[in-house]
Design an enzyme around this catalytic site. Structure first.
Site, PDB file in Angstrom:
ATOM      1  N   HIS A 138      -6.408   6.010   5.010  1.00 27.08           N
ATOM      2  CA  HIS A 138      -6.270   7.473   4.863  1.00 27.08           C
ATOM      3  C   HIS A 138      -6.933   8.234   6.005  1.00 27.08           C
ATOM      4  O   HIS A 138      -6.823   9.459   6.067  1.00 27.08           O
ATOM      5  CB  HIS A 138      -6.889   7.949   3.541  1.00 27.08           C
ATOM      6  CG  HIS A 138      -6.238   7.370   2.327  1.00 27.08           C
ATOM      7  ND1 HIS A 138      -4.897   7.518   2.074  1.00 27.08           N
ATOM      8  CD2 HIS A 138      -6.739   6.629   1.298  1.00 27.08           C
ATOM      9  CE1 HIS A 138      -4.599   6.893   0.929  1.00 27.08           C
ATOM     10  NE2 HIS A 138      -5.690   6.333   0.457  1.00 27.08           N
ATOM     11  N   ASP A 172      -1.351  -1.132  -0.283  1.00 28.55           N
ATOM     12  CA  ASP A 172      -2.319  -0.435  -1.135  1.00 28.55           C
ATOM     13  C   ASP A 172      -1.527   0.460  -2.108  1.00 28.55           C
ATOM     14  O   ASP A 172      -0.395   0.840  -1.822  1.00 28.55           O
ATOM     15  CB  ASP A 172      -3.243   0.418  -0.246  1.00 28.55           C
ATOM     16  CG  ASP A 172      -4.378   1.074  -1.004  1.00 28.55           C
ATOM     17  OD1 ASP A 172      -5.478   0.488  -1.035  1.00 28.55           O
ATOM     18  OD2 ASP A 172      -4.173   2.175  -1.564  1.00 28.55           O
ATOM     19  N   HIS A 174      -1.972   3.482  -2.720  1.00 25.74           N
ATOM     20  CA  HIS A 174      -1.811   4.825  -2.154  1.00 25.74           C
ATOM     21  C   HIS A 174      -1.103   4.768  -0.804  1.00 25.74           C
ATOM     22  O   HIS A 174      -1.247   3.801  -0.061  1.00 25.74           O
ATOM     23  CB  HIS A 174      -3.179   5.486  -1.961  1.00 25.74           C
ATOM     24  CG  HIS A 174      -4.019   5.529  -3.201  1.00 25.74           C
ATOM     25  ND1 HIS A 174      -4.937   4.542  -3.509  1.00 25.74           N
ATOM     26  CD2 HIS A 174      -4.056   6.425  -4.215  1.00 25.74           C
ATOM     27  CE1 HIS A 174      -5.527   4.849  -4.662  1.00 25.74           C
ATOM     28  NE2 HIS A 174      -5.010   5.982  -5.105  1.00 25.74           N
ATOM     29  N   ASP A 261      -5.498  -2.056  -5.625  1.00 27.96           N
ATOM     30  CA  ASP A 261      -5.455  -0.992  -6.641  1.00 27.96           C
ATOM     31  C   ASP A 261      -4.072  -0.881  -7.297  1.00 27.96           C
ATOM     32  O   ASP A 261      -3.840  -0.012  -8.128  1.00 27.96           O
ATOM     33  CB  ASP A 261      -5.936   0.363  -6.088  1.00 27.96           C
ATOM     34  CG  ASP A 261      -5.549   0.625  -4.665  1.00 27.96           C
ATOM     35  OD1 ASP A 261      -4.759  -0.157  -4.095  1.00 27.96           O
ATOM     36  OD2 ASP A 261      -6.012   1.640  -4.092  1.00 27.96           O
TER      37      ASP A 261
END
Ligand code: Q9C
Ligand code: ZN
Length: 317
Positions: A138, A172, A174, A261
């Site tokens: 990110h 991931d 996200h 995740d």
């Protein structure tokens, strides 16, 4: 197991006490125990090829992040006392990414962990696992967010790209907004990501299917936003499509942004992938037969992170 793992304990110096979600203080999900749990389980299972990172020049970071941004993180980290926490300020975009005294050193060391992995890939190693913490995908050119400070995967991919085309597969939970943006106008680095629908989940602002790259990079960015509660079978179908994209691109190297995740028990995720399925994911990735650098990103159900990681590595063997 033949896979080499790069790890540095400097990550432990980064330990923010809390994050703020929807106005409420919560314990910090991106804990240092995450990486320690992985190490412990891998050791118990006879995986023992751990290596400390080498020091790499700061120039590798400057080619991805703005110099002022890097200096800000360094100066502000150094200025804090042991128990101080710096919350949103210049360059900090959300309430998940505070600075504490050890943040710069930990983030810098995570980059060294990633680059040491990349260097081993250049030296001919088939698969290397860089146990980076804090995570990176990110982190933008001049913005820290989503527990990320320096973009480990982007820095490593950029380093490898001097030697041939690189595909980045981001699995991931996200979307890796930072990584996407770093390579959005480049055609020598393909970014492919499977993630939760950003209309519902962090980072909200990017990860949509119509983000395809720009100018020279048009066609070299591919997003697969997925509905919540997706299961192994449904996930597999999309993964195979993503791997086809990578095959078509015909890269020399593969970098995997590896988040756990997506696991059914993850406290901040929302998919339904099961423990044993991570071996299948890895087998499919391995079928590409590419030199592969694994970069640790998220994954917050600490109790099972070791098993998730071990299952994945077994599939990569
Ligand atoms: N209280 C990575 O997985 N939102 N970053 C959390 C839960 C932030 C995730 C809300 C998610 C950031 C690397
Ligand atoms: Zn994540």
């Amino acid at each position: 197991m033949n896979i080499k793992i790069i790890y540095s304990e400097i990550h432990k110096q980064h330990n923010p006490p809390f994050e703020i979600y929807d106005g409420v203080k919560e314990s910090y999900a991106e804990k240092s125990d995450r990486i320690e749990a992985i190490i412990k389980t891998l050791r118990e299972n006879g995986v023992n090829k751990f290596y400390s990172p080498e020091e790499f020049s700061i120039r590798n970071i400057y080619s991805i992040h703005q110099k002022e941004y890097v200096n800000f993180l360094q100066k502000r980290s150094a200025s804090l006392n042991g128990d101080q926490v710096l919350y949103p300020s210049y360059f900090i975009m959300d309430t998940y990414t505070p600075i504490v005294k050890g943040t710069y050193d930990a983030a810098r060391s995570a980059v060294n962990v990633a680059l040491s992995g990349a260097q081993r890939i250049l030296n001919g190693q088939g698969v290397v696992y860089s146990l980076c913490r804090p995570p990176g995908h990110h982190a933008e050119q001049k913005a820290m967010s989503g527990y990320c400070y320096f973009n480990n995967a982007a820095i490593a991919a950029n380093y490898l790209s001097d030697h041939g085309k690189v595909a980045i597969l981001d699995i991931d939970f996200h979307h890796g907004n930072g990584t996407q943006n770093m390579f959005y106008e480049r055609k020598d680095v393909l970014y492919v990501s499977l993630h939760a629908d950003p209309r519902l989940m962090f980072p909200y602002v990017s990860g949509y299917a119509d983000e395809l790259g720009k100018s020279q990079g048009l066609g070299f960015n591919k997003n697969y936003p997925l509905p919540l509660r997706i299961n192994n079978k449904e996930y597999s179908r999309t993964l195979l499509k993503a791997l086809e994209e990578i095959k078509k691109f015909d890269p020399k190297f593969l970098v995997v942004s590896l988040g756990f995740d997506t696991y059914e028990k993850d406290p901040i995720g929302g998919f339904k992938l099961t423990l044993s399925f991570y071996k299948d994911i890895a087998k499919n990735i391995k079928n590409l037969r590419l030199p592969t650098l694994l970069i640790q990103e998220g994954g917050y159900y600490t109790q099972d992170l070791g098993k998730l990681s071990f299952n994945f590595l077994q599939g990569m063997e």
